[in-house]
Design a protein around this motif. Sequence first.
Motif, PDB file in Angstrom:
ATOM      1  N   LEU A   6      77.573  32.108  48.504  1.00  0.00           N
ATOM      2  CA  LEU A   6      76.749  32.765  49.589  1.00  0.00           C
ATOM      3  C   LEU A   6      76.749  32.068  50.879  1.00  0.00           C
ATOM      4  O   LEU A   6      76.787  32.558  51.964  1.00  0.00           O
ATOM      5  CB  LEU A   6      75.307  32.643  49.309  1.00  0.00           C
ATOM      6  N   PRO A   7      76.879  30.667  50.784  1.00  0.00           N
ATOM      7  CA  PRO A   7      77.322  30.000  52.169  1.00  0.00           C
ATOM      8  C   PRO A   7      78.351  30.270  53.102  1.00  0.00           C
ATOM      9  O   PRO A   7      78.639  30.199  54.213  1.00  0.00           O
ATOM     10  CB  PRO A   7      77.617  28.328  51.646  1.00  0.00           C
ATOM     11  N   LEU A   8      79.465  31.267  52.334  1.00  0.00           N
ATOM     12  CA  LEU A   8      80.390  31.665  53.147  1.00  0.00           C
ATOM     13  C   LEU A   8      80.065  32.704  54.012  1.00  0.00           C
ATOM     14  O   LEU A   8      80.688  32.993  55.007  1.00  0.00           O
ATOM     15  CB  LEU A   8      81.458  32.395  52.139  1.00  0.00           C
ATOM     16  N   MET A   9      78.845  33.176  53.863  1.00  0.00           N
ATOM     17  CA  MET A   9      78.442  34.326  54.545  1.00  0.00           C
ATOM     18  C   MET A   9      77.006  34.072  55.462  1.00  0.00           C
ATOM     19  O   MET A   9      76.897  34.671  56.484  1.00  0.00           O
ATOM     20  CB  MET A   9      77.958  35.667  53.510  1.00  0.00           C
ATOM     21  N   ALA A  10      76.453  33.058  54.992  1.00  0.00           N
ATOM     22  CA  ALA A  10      75.227  32.763  55.720  1.00  0.00           C
ATOM     23  C   ALA A  10      75.071  31.125  56.065  1.00  0.00           C
ATOM     24  O   ALA A  10      75.951  30.448  55.338  1.00  0.00           O
ATOM     25  CB  ALA A  10      73.864  33.167  54.869  1.00  0.00           C
ATOM     26  N   THR A  11      74.337  31.006  56.840  1.00  0.00           N
ATOM     27  CA  THR A  11      74.331  29.284  57.556  1.00  0.00           C
ATOM     28  C   THR A  11      73.374  28.659  56.397  1.00  0.00           C
ATOM     29  O   THR A  11      72.380  28.269  56.800  1.00  0.00           O
ATOM     30  CB  THR A  11      74.037  29.234  58.820  1.00  0.00           C
ATOM     31  N   CYS A  12      73.789  28.676  55.219  1.00  0.00           N
ATOM     32  CA  CYS A  12      72.909  28.013  54.109  1.00  0.00           C
ATOM     33  C   CYS A  12      73.887  26.946  53.126  1.00  0.00           C
ATOM     34  O   CYS A  12      75.071  26.928  53.254  1.00  0.00           O
ATOM     35  CB  CYS A  12      72.325  28.839  53.436  1.00  0.00           C
ATOM     36  N   ASP A  13      72.955  26.433  52.655  1.00  0.00           N
ATOM     37  CA  ASP A  13      73.915  25.250  51.429  1.00  0.00           C
ATOM     38  C   ASP A  13      73.231  25.691  50.146  1.00  0.00           C
ATOM     39  O   ASP A  13      72.308  26.419  50.002  1.00  0.00           O
ATOM     40  CB  ASP A  13      73.400  23.777  51.740  1.00  0.00           C
ATOM     41  N   ARG A  14      74.177  25.602  49.068  1.00  0.00           N
ATOM     42  CA  ARG A  14      73.757  26.145  47.727  1.00  0.00           C
ATOM     43  C   ARG A  14      72.271  25.569  47.305  1.00  0.00           C
ATOM     44  O   ARG A  14      71.790  26.136  46.580  1.00  0.00           O
ATOM     45  CB  ARG A  14      74.923  25.751  46.729  1.00  0.00           C
ATOM     46  N   TRP A  15      71.924  24.305  47.978  1.00  0.00           N
ATOM     47  CA  TRP A  15      70.638  23.707  47.559  1.00  0.00           C
ATOM     48  C   TRP A  15      69.791  24.593  48.218  1.00  0.00           C
ATOM     49  O   TRP A  15      68.470  24.381  47.898  1.00  0.00           O
ATOM     50  CB  TRP A  15      70.664  22.356  47.765  1.00  0.00           C
ATOM     51  N   ASP A  16      69.818  25.406  49.123  1.00  0.00           N
ATOM     52  CA  ASP A  16      68.787  26.009  50.037  1.00  0.00           C
ATOM     53  C   ASP A  16      68.389  27.409  49.013  1.00  0.00           C
ATOM     54  O   ASP A  16      67.425  27.835  49.575  1.00  0.00           O
ATOM     55  CB  ASP A  16      69.417  26.339  51.401  1.00  0.00           C
ATOM     56  N   ILE A  17      69.117  27.687  48.016  1.00  0.00           N
ATOM     57  CA  ILE A  17      69.005  29.029  47.596  1.00  0.00           C
ATOM     58  C   ILE A  17      68.796  28.541  46.056  1.00  0.00           C
ATOM     59  O   ILE A  17      69.218  27.766  45.378  1.00  0.00           O
ATOM     60  CB  ILE A  17      70.132  30.091  47.672  1.00  0.00           C
ATOM     61  N   GLY A  18      68.231  29.654  45.033  1.00  0.00           N
ATOM     62  CA  GLY A  18      68.250  29.532  43.594  1.00  0.00           C
ATOM     63  C   GLY A  18      68.644  31.042  43.210  1.00  0.00           C
ATOM     64  O   GLY A  18      68.762  31.765  43.757  1.00  0.00           O
ATOM     65  N   GLY A  19      68.361  30.948  41.763  1.00  0.00           N
ATOM     66  CA  GLY A  19      68.789  32.256  41.248  1.00  0.00           C
ATOM     67  C   GLY A  19      68.164  32.435  39.908  1.00  0.00           C
ATOM     68  O   GLY A  19      67.719  31.413  39.221  1.00  0.00           O
ATOM     69  N   LEU A  20      68.170  33.493  39.293  1.00  0.00           N
ATOM     70  CA  LEU A  20      68.011  33.702  38.050  1.00  0.00           C
ATOM     71  C   LEU A  20      68.575  35.039  37.470  1.00  0.00           C
ATOM     72  O   LEU A  20      68.961  35.850  38.172  1.00  0.00           O
ATOM     73  CB  LEU A  20      66.378  33.996  37.974  1.00  0.00           C
ATOM     74  N   SER A  21      69.053  35.194  36.278  1.00  0.00           N
ATOM     75  CA  SER A  21      69.725  36.190  35.704  1.00  0.00           C
ATOM     76  C   SER A  21      68.896  36.496  34.309  1.00  0.00           C
ATOM     77  O   SER A  21      68.522  35.344  33.525  1.00  0.00           O
ATOM     78  CB  SER A  21      71.079  35.807  35.368  1.00  0.00           C
ATOM     79  N   THR A  22      69.048  37.764  33.826  1.00  0.00           N
ATOM     80  CA  THR A  22      68.227  38.136  32.637  1.00  0.00           C
ATOM     81  C   THR A  22      68.812  39.326  32.267  1.00  0.00           C
ATOM     82  O   THR A  22      69.271  40.440  33.021  1.00  0.00           O
ATOM     83  CB  THR A  22      66.760  38.215  32.974  1.00  0.00           C
ATOM     84  N   ALA A  23      69.029  39.673  30.975  1.00  0.00           N
ATOM     85  CA  ALA A  23      69.369  40.742  30.559  1.00  0.00           C
ATOM     86  C   ALA A  23      68.657  41.888  30.436  1.00  0.00           C
ATOM     87  O   ALA A  23      68.933  42.963  30.148  1.00  0.00           O
ATOM     88  CB  ALA A  23      69.933  40.467  28.969  1.00  0.00           C
ATOM     89  N   ASN A  24      67.230  41.800  30.768  1.00  0.00           N
ATOM     90  CA  ASN A  24      66.145  42.630  30.729  1.00  0.00           C
ATOM     91  C   ASN A  24      64.853  42.256  31.510  1.00  0.00           C
ATOM     92  O   ASN A  24      64.394  41.504  30.491  1.00  0.00           O
ATOM     93  CB  ASN A  24      66.064  43.159  29.295  1.00  0.00           C
ATOM     94  N   HIS A  25      64.841  42.387  32.625  1.00  0.00           N
ATOM     95  CA  HIS A  25      63.785  41.969  33.471  1.00  0.00           C
ATOM     96  C   HIS A  25      62.549  42.659  33.244  1.00  0.00           C
ATOM     97  O   HIS A  25      62.661  44.183  33.305  1.00  0.00           O
ATOM     98  CB  HIS A  25      64.400  41.931  34.985  1.00  0.00           C
ATOM     99  N   VAL A  26      61.409  42.242  33.250  1.00  0.00           N
ATOM    100  CA  VAL A  26      60.361  43.079  33.076  1.00  0.00           C
ATOM    101  C   VAL A  26      59.953  43.880  34.254  1.00  0.00           C
ATOM    102  O   VAL A  26      59.248  45.098  34.130  1.00  0.00           O
ATOM    103  CB  VAL A  26      59.104  42.183  33.034  1.00  0.00           C
ATOM    104  N   ASP A  27      60.117  43.591  35.426  1.00  0.00           N
ATOM    105  CA  ASP A  27      59.950  44.489  36.556  1.00  0.00           C
ATOM    106  C   ASP A  27      60.927  45.407  36.885  1.00  0.00           C
ATOM    107  O   ASP A  27      60.575  46.815  37.244  1.00  0.00           O
ATOM    108  CB  ASP A  27      59.677  43.614  38.019  1.00  0.00           C
ATOM    109  N   THR A  28      62.195  45.252  36.670  1.00  0.00           N
ATOM    110  CA  THR A  28      63.090  46.102  36.925  1.00  0.00           C
ATOM    111  C   THR A  28      63.606  46.808  35.917  1.00  0.00           C
ATOM    112  O   THR A  28      64.228  48.063  35.905  1.00  0.00           O
ATOM    113  CB  THR A  28      64.585  45.134  37.668  1.00  0.00           C
ATOM    114  N   GLU A  29      63.360  46.409  34.454  1.00  0.00           N
ATOM    115  CA  GLU A  29      63.776  47.182  33.177  1.00  0.00           C
ATOM    116  C   GLU A  29      65.121  47.494  33.196  1.00  0.00           C
ATOM    117  O   GLU A  29      65.377  48.507  32.634  1.00  0.00           O
ATOM    118  CB  GLU A  29      62.848  48.420  33.045  1.00  0.00           C
ATOM    119  N   ALA A  30      66.060  46.433  33.619  1.00  0.00           N
ATOM    120  CA  ALA A  30      67.356  46.459  33.496  1.00  0.00           C
ATOM    121  C   ALA A  30      68.075  45.082  33.620  1.00  0.00           C
ATOM    122  O   ALA A  30      67.196  44.043  33.926  1.00  0.00           O
ATOM    123  CB  ALA A  30      67.933  47.053  34.446  1.00  0.00           C
TER     124      ALA A  30
END
Length: 783
Positions: A667-691
């Motif tokens: 993402l820092p390739l596109m925005a003026t940020c550092d990877r430490w400025d951002i976080g993430g989560l991945s899940t095989a079935n999220h309760v809100d998105t149901e996907a």
Amino acid sequence: MTSTAQSPAELLHRLRARTSASPVTHVEQIPARAGRTAPWPEWAAPDVIAALGAHGIAQPWEHQAVAASLAAGGTHVVVATGTASGKSLAYQLPVLSRLTDDPRATALYLSPTKALAADQLRAVAKLGLDSVRPATYDGDTSREEREWIRQHSRLVLTNPDMLHHGLLPGHSRWGAFLRRLSYVVVDECHAYRGVFGSHVSHVLRRLRRLSARYGGSPTFVLASATSGDPADAASRLTGLPVTAVTTDTSPRGATTFALWEPPLLPPSPDNPDVPPERRSALSETADLLADAVVAGTRTLAFVRSRRGAEVVATMTRRSLDEAVPGLGDRVAAYRAGYLKEDRRRIERALMSGELLALASTNALELGVDLVGLDAVLICGYPGTRASLWQQAGRAGRAGGEALAVLIARDDPLDTYLVHHPSALFGRPVEATVLDPANPYVLGPQLCCAASEAPLKAEDLELFGGDAARTAVDGLTASGALRKRPSGWYWTHPGRPDVDLRGAGGAPVSVVESSTGRLLGTVDQTSSHVMLHTGAAYLHQGVTYLVDELDLDDAVALVHHEEPDWSTHARDVTDVSVLGVRSSVNAGPVGLHLGEVEVTSQVVSYQRRRLGSGEVIDTRPLDLPVRELRTVAVWFTISPRALDIAGVEPPDVPGALHAAEHAAIGLLPLMATCDRWDIGGLSTANHVDTEAPTVFVYDGHPGGAGFAERAYATAAAWLSATREAIAACACEAGCPSCVQSPKCGNGNNPLHKPGAVQVLDIVLTALATADNPTPTPAPRRPEG
């Protein structure tokens, strides 16, 4: 003064000869360019022209004259040209001319660092314009000097922090200065990004409001590195219409720019299953810096962290002293945190040639006039192309040839860039991202404004209109502000406690138990990971173990110990979708931007053997849950699309997790940020998105603008992510593609081939999608 005995091409050949397999992945030759001058503007003060002429400036470059004339005519202007293009003259000419012609006029200069303000003071003082009386006003300024500056200085050089904490709250003592304020110079304005930039945007609005209260109406002149849209960024920063001057007409010497990938280390005989690692960028930079010194080349090495700068300088000195005793004395480190006297001494020693090389943090990136450098080593991509070119531009004496070398860290973005030179060369730099409407910034800043003078209804337009009105209503309801017929008043006796450069409370002090010595500080957000009980904390190359973390008193007690293991915190994170701002419906794929709540808790830590990485044990922790309301971008994929693409159900969690890591890294390739400025989560079935879902979120309360940028550039961002993973030569995933140094799950599970398949599904679907259309917030699940 020592001069190089080798051309950039010769020096690069010498550096490449250190290893049998060339680590250079690309060499870019940037040709020299002739300059174009313009006559001095008729409005320029003769005394100023004479002073500049006495210092060798016969005529301004064309872009300097254009920007200066716009400012002199009252137009707010940003000059966004390359390093060493003479941006200083573009604002010095109108500012000094006004101060010379009008003995009552004043001007304010703002820079993001003390070093840059001190450098500007030297530049103005040597012109000998006695009536200007320039002075720096910062944390190093004594009480007696401050009083003299308030009463007598007509050009005050300071920083946004001092403006926020000192000048604006004490505006009644600065009334005469503000009434006569003709110009506000905002130097290196591209540095004001993210949450810091959002805070500074409101500090400038508070300055405008108070200046108008006393009868002043200053013209803003901003200087920036080349950026994607400097006029828009400057307008968001100041709240004013700003005209951009972007054509660089200064001369430039030829530059040889090399991309350098450190070699792979031999596999560990103790643990052959561990993926091979590359030699560290710090070690590689230290060796290159030592070779440059031996060649007599005056070199500056940029290192991303304070500790890294110290380590590179120490390793370089040791290597040189082993070869030629005493030669190591010609190398020094330079970083924030040094005493003022030490910083000035190092700067003088480098300029005089007493020092041949410096290992520095980006404290020397911004504008400091370091003449006579031949080469720049950049240890790790600095996060943005704007910073990369700022750092590379430090090399090249008086238009002479220069060498710049980017040494890649073992990191997805660095690896991608050294193998995709087109992502660096011949492309515009990023747009500066900031969000003045961030409620976690806007609310506290409105409190600051109200504490300085009651907020009136007409003031709210200045601070963002509807967003400011909503914030004031909330602050009034909470009791922070009280409404009276004459406006909204701050209700507390003290001033609001607002830190421009951070969020999340006071930093945690790291204290040595046996001596009571303060070793350093760590921000609240990072303290759970870096300073939990039992953590191995590194300070200036020395390891300390944490005995106790007291979050109530914001202190961590430590003792010195050198264990043969390191510690790695593991956390549990969850993301709840609060609302959706915009969505793309791409059939089996959905792309969304919206508000989320992130809850995270550090629950344990691993001790890993140094060298081999072997896990010794995992120990539980009892730390409180942290909550963060922020902005995220996320994509969903239907399980059927994953099945059709051949991603087996057991591999789905690892495939999404690997794609998430790489997406954060790129993402820092596109925005003026550092990877430490951002976080993430991945899940095989999220309760809100149901996907199956991958989230990437801003790591700052209220967001910092990075997720919006990711959403706007999703196709390009995820294409680069997919290419970075597919191009990596490792089999199962490594730090160069899908492993993350900040993963709370110990980089498990990861499925590299599945990540490529996931991103292929997303990119194929987005390529055929309709334009993004706003959608309402999803219905929250009950219970």
